[in-house]
Motif scaffolding. Sequence first.
Motif, PDB file in Angstrom:
ATOM      1  N   GLY A  45      10.536   3.985   4.334  1.00  0.00           N
ATOM      2  CA  GLY A  45      11.114   4.939   5.279  1.00  0.00           C
ATOM      3  C   GLY A  45      12.260   4.405   6.113  1.00  0.00           C
ATOM      4  O   GLY A  45      13.019   5.175   6.693  1.00  0.00           O
ATOM      5  N   GLY A  46      12.430   3.091   6.190  1.00  0.00           N
ATOM      6  CA  GLY A  46      13.518   2.515   6.967  1.00  0.00           C
ATOM      7  C   GLY A  46      14.895   2.745   6.357  1.00  0.00           C
ATOM      8  O   GLY A  46      15.909   2.501   6.994  1.00  0.00           O
ATOM      9  N   LYS A  67       7.113   7.359   1.352  1.00  0.00           N
ATOM     10  CA  LYS A  67       6.669   7.478   2.749  1.00  0.00           C
ATOM     11  C   LYS A  67       5.156   7.431   2.841  1.00  0.00           C
ATOM     12  O   LYS A  67       4.445   7.837   1.931  1.00  0.00           O
ATOM     13  CB  LYS A  67       7.164   8.788   3.349  1.00  0.00           C
ATOM     14  N   ARG A  68       4.707   6.969   3.975  1.00  0.00           N
ATOM     15  CA  ARG A  68       3.283   6.986   4.288  1.00  0.00           C
ATOM     16  C   ARG A  68       2.963   8.312   4.965  1.00  0.00           C
ATOM     17  O   ARG A  68       3.682   8.747   5.866  1.00  0.00           O
ATOM     18  CB  ARG A  68       2.974   5.818   5.218  1.00  0.00           C
ATOM     19  N   VAL A  77      -2.889   1.433   0.180  1.00  0.00           N
ATOM     20  CA  VAL A  77      -1.906   0.954  -0.789  1.00  0.00           C
ATOM     21  C   VAL A  77      -1.055   2.143  -1.224  1.00  0.00           C
ATOM     22  O   VAL A  77      -1.570   3.139  -1.718  1.00  0.00           O
ATOM     23  CB  VAL A  77      -2.601   0.319  -2.009  1.00  0.00           C
ATOM     24  N   LEU A  78       0.246   2.033  -1.005  1.00  0.00           N
ATOM     25  CA  LEU A  78       1.160   3.103  -1.383  1.00  0.00           C
ATOM     26  C   LEU A  78       1.784   2.794  -2.735  1.00  0.00           C
ATOM     27  O   LEU A  78       2.054   1.634  -3.046  1.00  0.00           O
ATOM     28  CB  LEU A  78       2.260   3.256  -0.329  1.00  0.00           C
ATOM     29  N   PRO A  79       2.028   3.811  -3.543  1.00  0.00           N
ATOM     30  CA  PRO A  79       2.633   3.571  -4.855  1.00  0.00           C
ATOM     31  C   PRO A  79       3.981   2.878  -4.712  1.00  0.00           C
ATOM     32  O   PRO A  79       4.772   3.205  -3.832  1.00  0.00           O
ATOM     33  CB  PRO A  79       2.815   4.974  -5.436  1.00  0.00           C
TER      34      PRO A  79
END
Length: 132
Positions: A45-46, A67-68, A77-79
């Motif tokens: 997201g940054g 994004k979370r 754990v995000l893809p």
Amino acid sequence: MVDTLGLLPGVMVTSANVGDRAVGQVLLRQVADAHHLLTLVWADGGYTGSLVEYCLATFALVLAIVKRSDDMRGFVVLPKRWIVERLFAHLMRTRRLARDVERRTASAEAMIYWSMTLLMTRRLARSRRGRA
């Protein structure tokens, strides 16, 4: 920048007062010039905002933001982002990278390349032992 195998197509170390989006443009230019078949880049997201349009207009790259979700609690754990976290774990195994002891950004980049050289030689040695 990390590819899906966890290897580094490009590295750029900067001082802490330089923003990620500004450095992202320079790093993406270097990597896009060297890797012409690159079409998709995942980022956290940054890197939202004008960098997404810049990638598409300048390099014909799709910058997809992972994004979370706001309703997630605790560690999830995000893809695709786990690949970067795994790289950080490999880099932290090299004790010199666990602390900021470098005075120059070029020295810090050299230490990252050294750490990745160790990782790649370990992977190559492991794959040859499995074949024999």
